[in-house]
Design a protein around this motif. Structure first.
Motif, PDB file in Angstrom:
ATOM      1  N   THR A   7       0.832  -1.212   0.000  1.00 29.00           N
ATOM      2  CA  THR A   7       0.000   0.000   0.000  1.00 29.00           C
ATOM      3  C   THR A   7       0.863   1.258   0.000  1.00 29.00           C
ATOM      4  N   ALA A   8       1.920   1.231   0.812  1.00 28.62           N
ATOM      5  CA  ALA A   8       2.824   2.384   0.873  1.00 28.62           C
ATOM      6  C   ALA A   8       3.519   2.607  -0.464  1.00 28.62           C
ATOM      7  N   LEU A   9       3.949   1.505  -1.096  1.00 36.10           N
ATOM      8  CA  LEU A   9       4.627   1.603  -2.386  1.00 36.10           C
ATOM      9  C   LEU A   9       3.699   2.170  -3.454  1.00 36.10           C
ATOM     10  N   ILE A  10       2.460   1.731  -3.440  1.00 40.13           N
ATOM     11  CA  ILE A  10       1.474   2.253  -4.395  1.00 40.13           C
ATOM     12  C   ILE A  10       1.244   3.749  -4.156  1.00 40.13           C
ATOM     13  N   ARG A  11       1.142   4.130  -2.868  1.00 36.31           N
ATOM     14  CA  ARG A  11       0.978   5.550  -2.535  1.00 36.31           C
ATOM     15  C   ARG A  11       2.147   6.372  -3.076  1.00 36.31           C
ATOM     16  N   TYR A  12       3.369   5.893  -2.844  1.00 33.99           N
ATOM     17  CA  TYR A  12       4.553   6.612  -3.316  1.00 33.99           C
ATOM     18  C   TYR A  12       4.496   6.810  -4.830  1.00 33.99           C
ATOM     19  N   GLN A  13       4.158   5.753  -5.548  1.00 42.37           N
ATOM     20  CA  GLN A  13       4.117   5.824  -7.008  1.00 42.37           C
ATOM     21  C   GLN A  13       3.056   6.819  -7.485  1.00 42.37           C
ATOM     22  N   ILE A  14       1.879   6.770  -6.855  1.00 42.35           N
ATOM     23  CA  ILE A  14       0.786   7.669  -7.244  1.00 42.35           C
ATOM     24  C   ILE A  14       1.180   9.129  -6.988  1.00 42.35           C
ATOM     25  N   VAL A  15       1.767   9.394  -5.809  1.00 45.33           N
ATOM     26  CA  VAL A  15       2.159  10.773  -5.473  1.00 45.33           C
ATOM     27  C   VAL A  15       3.229  11.283  -6.428  1.00 45.33           C
ATOM     28  N   PHE A  16       4.216  10.442  -6.738  1.00 47.77           N
ATOM     29  CA  PHE A  16       5.270  10.855  -7.667  1.00 47.77           C
ATOM     30  C   PHE A  16       4.703  11.149  -9.053  1.00 47.77           C
ATOM     31  N   VAL A 273       6.751  23.173   2.799  1.00 45.25           N
ATOM     32  CA  VAL A 273       6.748  22.114   1.779  1.00 45.25           C
ATOM     33  C   VAL A 273       7.170  20.748   2.328  1.00 45.25           C
ATOM     34  N   PRO A 274       8.236  20.641   3.162  1.00 44.66           N
ATOM     35  CA  PRO A 274       8.558  19.319   3.716  1.00 44.66           C
ATOM     36  C   PRO A 274       7.407  18.703   4.507  1.00 44.66           C
ATOM     37  N   GLN A 275       6.626  19.548   5.198  1.00 50.76           N
ATOM     38  CA  GLN A 275       5.474  19.037   5.944  1.00 50.76           C
ATOM     39  C   GLN A 275       4.389  18.531   4.990  1.00 50.76           C
ATOM     40  N   ILE A 276       4.201  19.238   3.890  1.00 51.71           N
ATOM     41  CA  ILE A 276       3.243  18.789   2.873  1.00 51.71           C
ATOM     42  C   ILE A 276       3.680  17.445   2.304  1.00 51.71           C
ATOM     43  N   ALA A 277       4.993  17.305   2.066  1.00 53.18           N
ATOM     44  CA  ALA A 277       5.522  16.044   1.534  1.00 53.18           C
ATOM     45  C   ALA A 277       5.271  14.893   2.511  1.00 53.18           C
ATOM     46  N   LYS A 278       5.449  15.147   3.801  1.00 53.88           N
ATOM     47  CA  LYS A 278       5.206  14.104   4.808  1.00 53.88           C
ATOM     48  C   LYS A 278       3.741  13.705   4.857  1.00 53.88           C
ATOM     49  N   VAL A 279       2.854  14.686   4.715  1.00 52.85           N
ATOM     50  CA  VAL A 279       1.417  14.393   4.718  1.00 52.85           C
ATOM     51  C   VAL A 279       1.042  13.560   3.497  1.00 52.85           C
ATOM     52  N   LEU A 280       1.600  13.913   2.346  1.00 48.21           N
ATOM     53  CA  LEU A 280       1.288  13.181   1.114  1.00 48.21           C
ATOM     54  C   LEU A 280       1.765  11.733   1.191  1.00 48.21           C
ATOM     55  N   LYS A 282       2.685  10.108   4.043  1.00 50.23           N
ATOM     56  CA  LYS A 282       2.368   9.481   5.328  1.00 50.23           C
ATOM     57  C   LYS A 282       3.566   8.744   5.918  1.00 50.23           C
ATOM     58  N   THR A 283       4.728   9.362   5.786  1.00 46.19           N
ATOM     59  CA  THR A 283       5.957   8.824   6.351  1.00 46.19           C
ATOM     60  C   THR A 283       6.942   9.970   6.506  1.00 46.19           C
ATOM     61  N   ALA A 284       7.980   9.742   7.331  1.00 44.97           N
ATOM     62  CA  ALA A 284       9.045  10.741   7.488  1.00 44.97           C
ATOM     63  C   ALA A 284      10.397  10.164   7.063  1.00 44.97           C
ATOM     64  N   LYS A 285      10.384   9.006   6.384  1.00 41.47           N
ATOM     65  CA  LYS A 285      11.627   8.385   5.949  1.00 41.47           C
ATOM     66  C   LYS A 285      12.368   9.304   4.980  1.00 41.47           C
ATOM     67  N   PRO A 286      13.610   9.673   5.297  1.00 44.36           N
ATOM     68  CA  PRO A 286      14.359  10.609   4.440  1.00 44.36           C
ATOM     69  C   PRO A 286      14.511  10.150   3.000  1.00 44.36           C
ATOM     70  N   VAL A 288      12.503   8.689   1.193  1.00 40.20           N
ATOM     71  CA  VAL A 288      11.253   8.978   0.483  1.00 40.20           C
ATOM     72  C   VAL A 288      10.965  10.471   0.455  1.00 40.20           C
ATOM     73  N   ILE A 289      11.167  11.140   1.594  1.00 44.15           N
ATOM     74  CA  ILE A 289      10.786  12.540   1.718  1.00 44.15           C
ATOM     75  C   ILE A 289      11.708  13.465   0.924  1.00 44.15           C
ATOM     76  N   ILE A 290      12.996  13.170   0.839  1.00 44.99           N
ATOM     77  CA  ILE A 290      13.925  14.067   0.128  1.00 44.99           C
ATOM     78  C   ILE A 290      13.515  14.272  -1.326  1.00 44.99           C
ATOM     79  N   PRO A 291      13.322  13.202  -2.127  1.00 41.28           N
ATOM     80  CA  PRO A 291      12.865  13.441  -3.507  1.00 41.28           C
ATOM     81  C   PRO A 291      11.452  14.005  -3.586  1.00 41.28           C
ATOM     82  N   THR A 292      10.587  13.587  -2.642  1.00 42.13           N
ATOM     83  CA  THR A 292       9.216  14.116  -2.633  1.00 42.13           C
ATOM     84  C   THR A 292       9.214  15.607  -2.323  1.00 42.13           C
ATOM     85  N   ALA A 293      10.002  16.012  -1.316  1.00 48.13           N
ATOM     86  CA  ALA A 293      10.095  17.431  -0.958  1.00 48.13           C
ATOM     87  C   ALA A 293      10.659  18.240  -2.116  1.00 48.13           C
ATOM     88  N   PHE A 294      11.625  17.671  -2.820  1.00 48.93           N
ATOM     89  CA  PHE A 294      12.205  18.387  -3.974  1.00 48.93           C
ATOM     90  C   PHE A 294      11.138  18.628  -5.043  1.00 48.93           C
TER      91      PHE A 294
END
Length: 343
Positions: A7-16, A273-280, A282-286, A288-294
């Protein structure tokens, strides 16, 4: 692989995918918006087939709009990652280059150089501006670290950052008292924040600095994840805490200094923006969050720059005005949420 991981992997792919689509949409809207209207089909032909090379429309797209929107995207991403690194370092959701006075320190040093050095030695190179902004960032970060040892709460850290920002502004104003009219105009224009100075030459320098910083940030993502769980846990994993902290500070300062040098001080992007990335995610793993925040920072700044250019055209708003309008509510909500958790 468990259902949670799937589920987390699917979320990551959809958000990206959504973020990449938004970036593509931002590129189309930014290139298509301006005082000179250019049909979408003609824009496509000019970009991909070099139609009418050298014409006015071609020059507007290739020399003005494309470098500006790409500059906004890369610098927005850099500022977001810088904010995330600082939030990881301080374990504080409202830590960021602007709030902690780091951007103000960079502004102070750049202002000093523009007023007292550029007038004597002529135009300064982009590398000199970045180096100057970096020195100012590191100087202010040193003061924040010095005072943060005695700061017992998030509010105290915030007050310290704000006070440092005021001191830097006072020093900058003092320097302005000795400046010439053209130097004051240059410093004022720069300090308001804008991506209008984007060019292919400066974009090349920006990309080298930012993507090197981004790559190094991803390399230390595993130590960051351990550090998020506490210093004791990080030490038990064999992490050199002092060296790791230096790496976080240097990387965040380089990224924020690059933004300040090429676009001026830009507020709230590094916090919100980093907080928005964490909400999208639903994790704080760096990792994942570093490319998402970018990517989130790129989208945020591209659309903020579009609003700054188009809202009251032909007059252009300072980019900091727009980012504050959208970023400040996020910061306020974070503080309210944190306050409720403390109670």
């Amino acid at each position: 692989m468990t259902n949670t991981k799937i589920t987390a992997l699917i979320r990551y792919q959809i958000v990206f995918i959504i973020l990449l689509v938004l970036i593509a949409l931002g590129i189309v809207l930014n290139v298509n918006t301006g005082t000179v209207d250019i049909a979408p089909l003609r824009i496509f032909q000019i970009i991909f087939t070099n139609l009418d090379e050298g014409s006015m429309d071609s020059n507007i797209i290739w020399k003005i709009r494309l470098p500006r929107l790409l500059t906004a995207a890369v610098l927005g991403g850099a500022l977001s990652v810088s904010g995330f690194l600082l939030q990881t370092f301080f374990r504080n959701p409202i830590a960021g280059p602007f709030v902690l006075g780091i951007s103000s320190g960079a502004k102070m040093c750049v202002g000093f150089v523009i007023i007292f050095i550029a007038g004597k030695y002529g135009t300064l190179s982009s590398y000199t501006m970045v180096l100057t902004a970096f020195i100012g960032s590191m100087l202010m970060m040193g003061f924040v670290l010095l005072f943060s040892k005695n700061a017992k709460s998030m509010s105290m850290l915030l007050v310290i950052g704000i006070m440092i920002g005021y001191i830097c502004s006072a020093v900058t104003d003092f320097c302005i008292a000795f400046a010439k009219d053209n130097e004051i105009a240059n410093l004022t224009s720069w300090s308001m924040g804008s991506f209008s100075g984007g060019s292919w030459d400066s974009l090349g320098i920006i990309c080298v600095i930012v993507f090197c910083g981004l790559f190094c940030s991803i390399l230390i993502s595993k130590p960051m994840e351990a550090y998020q769980l506490g210093e004791g846990y990080a030490k038990s994993m064999g992490i050199n805490i002092k060296l790791f902290r230096v790496a976080l500070i240097v990387l965040s300062s380089v990224l924020s200094a690059c933004v300040t040098a090429f676009a001026g001080p830009i507020s709230f992007v590094g916090i919100a923006v980093p907080q928005i990335a964490k909400v999208l995610m639903k994790t704080a793993k760096p990792v994942v969050i570093i490319p998402t925040a970018f990517l989130c920072g790129a989208v945020f700044c591209m659309f903020c720059d579009l609003i700054a250019r188009a809202a009251f055209a032909p007059m252009e708003l300072a980019i900091g005005t727009v980012t504050s309008a959208f970023g400040a509510p996020v910061v306020i909500s974070l503080m309210i949420k944190r306050r409720k958790q403390e109670q």
